[in-house]
Scaffold this active site. Structure first.
Site, PDB file in Angstrom:
ATOM      1  N   ASP A  52       0.989  -1.188   0.019  1.00 41.15           N
ATOM      2  CA  ASP A  52      -0.280   0.201  -0.044  1.00 41.15           C
ATOM      3  C   ASP A  52       0.880   1.280   0.163  1.00 41.15           C
ATOM      4  O   ASP A  52       0.262   2.443   0.026  1.00 41.15           O
ATOM      5  CB  ASP A  52      -0.951   0.078   1.273  1.00 41.15           C
ATOM      6  CG  ASP A  52      -0.359  -0.257   2.429  1.00 41.15           C
ATOM      7  OD1 ASP A  52       0.848  -0.257   2.778  1.00 41.15           O
ATOM      8  OD2 ASP A  52      -1.065  -0.240   3.468  1.00 41.15           O
ATOM      9  N   SER A  53       2.430   1.107  -0.108  1.00 42.72           N
ATOM     10  CA  SER A  53       3.050   2.248  -0.282  1.00 42.72           C
ATOM     11  C   SER A  53       2.824   2.782  -1.765  1.00 42.72           C
ATOM     12  O   SER A  53       3.308   3.850  -2.038  1.00 42.72           O
ATOM     13  CB  SER A  53       4.577   1.852   0.083  1.00 42.72           C
ATOM     14  OG  SER A  53       4.866   0.634  -0.865  1.00 42.72           O
ATOM     15  N   ASP A  91      -0.955  -6.110  -0.254  1.00 40.01           N
ATOM     16  CA  ASP A  91      -1.613  -5.464   1.267  1.00 40.01           C
ATOM     17  C   ASP A  91      -3.004  -5.285   0.918  1.00 40.01           C
ATOM     18  O   ASP A  91      -3.401  -4.809   0.111  1.00 40.01           O
ATOM     19  CB  ASP A  91      -0.867  -4.070   1.193  1.00 40.01           C
ATOM     20  CG  ASP A  91       0.510  -4.163   2.061  1.00 40.01           C
ATOM     21  OD1 ASP A  91       0.759  -5.172   2.850  1.00 40.01           O
ATOM     22  OD2 ASP A  91       1.283  -3.337   1.806  1.00 40.01           O
ATOM     23  N   LYS A 121      -1.409  -9.535   2.737  1.00 38.59           N
ATOM     24  CA  LYS A 121      -0.516  -9.040   4.042  1.00 38.59           C
ATOM     25  C   LYS A 121      -1.529  -8.079   4.969  1.00 38.59           C
ATOM     26  O   LYS A 121      -2.206  -7.363   4.208  1.00 38.59           O
ATOM     27  CB  LYS A 121       0.909  -8.374   3.676  1.00 38.59           C
ATOM     28  CG  LYS A 121       1.520  -7.874   5.025  1.00 38.59           C
ATOM     29  CD  LYS A 121       3.169  -7.436   4.465  1.00 38.59           C
ATOM     30  CE  LYS A 121       3.158  -6.106   3.651  1.00 38.59           C
ATOM     31  NZ  LYS A 121       2.715  -4.814   4.699  1.00 38.59           N
ATOM     32  N   GLU A 123      -1.613  -5.487   8.428  1.00 43.60           N
ATOM     33  CA  GLU A 123      -0.646  -5.065   9.609  1.00 43.60           C
ATOM     34  C   GLU A 123      -1.318  -5.181  11.032  1.00 43.60           C
ATOM     35  O   GLU A 123      -2.545  -4.886  10.986  1.00 43.60           O
ATOM     36  CB  GLU A 123      -0.623  -3.357   9.237  1.00 43.60           C
ATOM     37  CG  GLU A 123       0.180  -3.121   8.057  1.00 43.60           C
ATOM     38  CD  GLU A 123       0.314  -1.707   7.956  1.00 43.60           C
ATOM     39  OE1 GLU A 123      -0.087  -0.816   8.868  1.00 43.60           O
ATOM     40  OE2 GLU A 123       0.605  -1.248   6.776  1.00 43.60           O
ATOM     41  N   GLU A 190       9.024  -4.152  10.586  1.00 43.27           N
ATOM     42  CA  GLU A 190       9.475  -2.913  10.169  1.00 43.27           C
ATOM     43  C   GLU A 190      10.037  -1.966  11.290  1.00 43.27           C
ATOM     44  O   GLU A 190       9.366  -1.949  12.315  1.00 43.27           O
ATOM     45  CB  GLU A 190       8.247  -2.325   9.435  1.00 43.27           C
ATOM     46  CG  GLU A 190       8.615  -0.924   8.641  1.00 43.27           C
ATOM     47  CD  GLU A 190       7.653  -0.344   7.863  1.00 43.27           C
ATOM     48  OE1 GLU A 190       6.731  -1.107   7.555  1.00 43.27           O
ATOM     49  OE2 GLU A 190       7.899   0.818   7.508  1.00 43.27           O
TER      50      GLU A 190
HETATM   51  O1  KIV Z   1       3.476  -1.408   1.640  1.00 43.84           O
HETATM   52  C1  KIV Z   1       4.629  -1.476   1.590  1.00 43.84           C
HETATM   53  O2  KIV Z   1       5.643  -1.182   1.052  1.00 43.84           O
HETATM   54  C2  KIV Z   1       5.313  -2.274   2.712  1.00 43.84           C
HETATM   55  C3  KIV Z   1       6.675  -2.383   3.165  1.00 43.84           C
HETATM   56  C4  KIV Z   1       7.268  -1.308   3.679  1.00 43.84           C
HETATM   57  C5  KIV Z   1       7.054  -3.749   3.784  1.00 43.84           C
HETATM   58  O3  KIV Z   1       4.425  -2.668   3.670  1.00 43.84           O
END
Ligand code: KIV
Length: 272
Positions: A52-53, A91, A121, A123, A190
């Protein structure tokens, strides 16, 4: 190439878990589009994270919170079209899984069904374990994410190193154990102290994938745009830039513009 990945045509969660058992480090990078995913897959990166980055590096938002499930699915579809070998993890975005395990399952199923991704994934630890259980019950592999969890930025207020204090470190250790027991196939750690990254990695049997968590985790993940130097001002201590593409791309664009304006492009060979 170690025994764990020898002649592996496709990375699976089983292979990833085996790599830890065999002591082989795991490489992971983010990918959000077809062209980049194709390069990273061909380069032999074990796992690609549709992170989600994308909210930051692709869309220019300040945080990861605004990206939607539909947008994550769009990015995941583009990545999946390129991938032949890597395991693709996507994510679940903010608001698509917290506090409601049925919603979490619906979101994960949409990602798997509409993009063809291989896993998701989420969090968090104990507070989202019901969502993780329900997703796992549908046969969808889940990667956990502990330490700095950017979707909770407004709770913590900063992106500084997490779990430096003993109570936070203890909770992280407990959460890691819980995610392992619940059935996650790996956990991202992280921005935590290297010593804690080591302790967690040694105390669980599933792989830990670190970002700013020191050298002792079972694998490493970076945001591709950071590693390639496409992002400009983000320079945390843990980041190693392998290229400075921002300046290289800017230089190429300036050269092209100058050629167009001078009439130097296209030349005799570059026309029909
Ligand atoms: O969204 C992302 O890029 C991440 C990484 C920083 C692990 O979750």
């Amino acid at each position: 190439m170690s025994a764990a990945v020898k002649e592996v045509k496709r990375m699976t969660t089983h292979v990833i878990r085996n790599m830890k058992a065999q002591g082989e480090k795991i490489s992971m990078l983010t990918a959000y589009d077809y062209s980049m995913a194709r390069i990273l897959d061909e380069a032999g990166i074990d796992m690609l994270l549709v992170g989600d980055s994308a909210s930051n590096v692709m869309a220019g938002h300040e945080t990861t919170l605004p990206i939607t499930l539909d947008q994550m699915i769009y990015h995941a579809q583009s990545v999946i079209r390129a991938v032949k070998r890597s395991l693709v993890v996507v994510d679940l975005p903010f608001g698509s899984y917290q506090g409601n395990s049925m919603k979490a399952l619906d979101s994960a199923i949409r990602i798997m069904k509409e993009s063809g991704a291989h896993s998701v994934k989420l969090e968090g630890g104990e507070e989202i374990v019901d969502s993780i259980k329900r997703i796992l019950s549908a046969g969808i592999p889940v990667m956990g994410h502990l330490g700095l969890t950017p979707q909770s930025i407004y709770k913590f207020g900063t992106y500084t190193v997490r779990a430096k204090k003993e109570d936070e470190a203890t909770k992280l250790m407990e959460d890691a154990k819980l995610l392992e027991e619940t059935g996650c196939f790996a956990i991202v750690l992280e921005k935590i102290p290297a010593a804690l990254g080591k302790k967690v990695s040694e105390s669980i049997s599933i792989p830990t994938i670190g970002i700013g968590a020191g050298p002792y985790t079972d694998g490493q993940v970076l945001v591709s745009h950071d590693l390639l130097g496409i992002t400009k001002d983000f320079k945390p201590r843990f980041l190693r830039r392998y290229l400075e593409l921002y300046d290289m791309i800017k230089g190429a664009a300036q050269e092209y513009s100058a050629d167009v304006k001078s009439g130097g492009f296209p030349n005799e060979k570059e026309q029909y």
